[in-house]
Write a protein that holds these residues in place. Sequence first.
Motif, short mmCIF file in Angstrom:
data_model
loop_
_atom_site.label_atom_id
_atom_site.label_comp_id
_atom_site.label_asym_id
_atom_site.label_seq_id
_atom_site.Cartn_x
_atom_site.Cartn_y
_atom_site.Cartn_z
N TYR A 26 0.85 -1.19 0.00
CA TYR A 26 0.00 0.00 0.00
C TYR A 26 0.89 1.24 0.00
CZ TYR A 26 -4.19 2.74 1.00
OH TYR A 26 -5.24 3.62 0.92
N PRO A 27 0.57 2.27 -0.79
CA PRO A 27 1.43 3.46 -0.87
C PRO A 27 1.75 4.07 0.49
CG PRO A 27 -0.29 3.56 -2.53
CD PRO A 27 -0.60 2.37 -1.66
N GLU A 31 2.76 -3.32 3.92
CA GLU A 31 1.78 -4.34 4.28
C GLU A 31 0.68 -3.75 5.15
OE1 GLU A 31 1.38 -8.32 7.06
OE2 GLU A 31 3.38 -7.62 6.51
N CYS A 32 -0.56 -4.07 4.80
CA CYS A 32 -1.68 -3.59 5.61
C CYS A 32 -2.97 -4.34 5.24
CB CYS A 32 -1.89 -2.09 5.44
SG CYS A 32 -2.42 -1.59 3.81
N LEU A 33 -3.96 -4.14 6.07
CA LEU A 33 -5.33 -4.59 5.84
C LEU A 33 -6.07 -3.36 5.36
CD1 LEU A 33 -7.86 -6.40 6.27
CD2 LEU A 33 -7.77 -5.76 8.68
N VAL A 34 -6.78 -3.46 4.25
CA VAL A 34 -7.48 -2.30 3.70
C VAL A 34 -8.98 -2.53 3.79
CG1 VAL A 34 -7.81 -0.82 1.68
CG2 VAL A 34 -5.57 -1.89 2.09
N PRO A 41 -14.26 8.63 3.51
CA PRO A 41 -13.21 8.10 2.66
C PRO A 41 -13.40 6.60 2.46
CG PRO A 41 -12.31 8.56 4.83
CD PRO A 41 -13.75 9.03 4.82
N VAL A 42 -13.29 6.17 1.22
CA VAL A 42 -13.61 4.79 0.86
C VAL A 42 -12.57 3.80 1.37
CG1 VAL A 42 -13.99 3.23 -1.08
CG2 VAL A 42 -14.94 5.52 -1.14
N LEU A 43 -11.29 4.09 1.19
CA LEU A 43 -10.22 3.17 1.61
C LEU A 43 -9.61 3.63 2.93
CD1 LEU A 43 -8.36 2.64 -1.78
CD2 LEU A 43 -10.14 1.23 -0.75
#
Length: 70
Positions: A26-27, A31-34, A41-43
């Motif tokens: 992810y920018p 590493e992450c959970l989205v 905000p959608v994300l």
Amino acid sequence: MYPYHNKIKQRIKNGELESYYFCDNYPKIGECLVFVFKTEPVLRPIRPHKYYEYMNILENQDKINLEDEE
């Protein structure tokens, strides 16, 4: 300071969560959970050290979604 996680948990509880996925790159985070929400905000990315806070919430959400489909 913005209550980032409290707001996300409230949005999940309010039924705004559309889906979620794990991401390796992810920018500016890596590493992450989205979480993908229906509204802005959608994300909303969650860093790995916070995953444990969301596991029970997601399990319960998945159970609710399965019950709704029946």
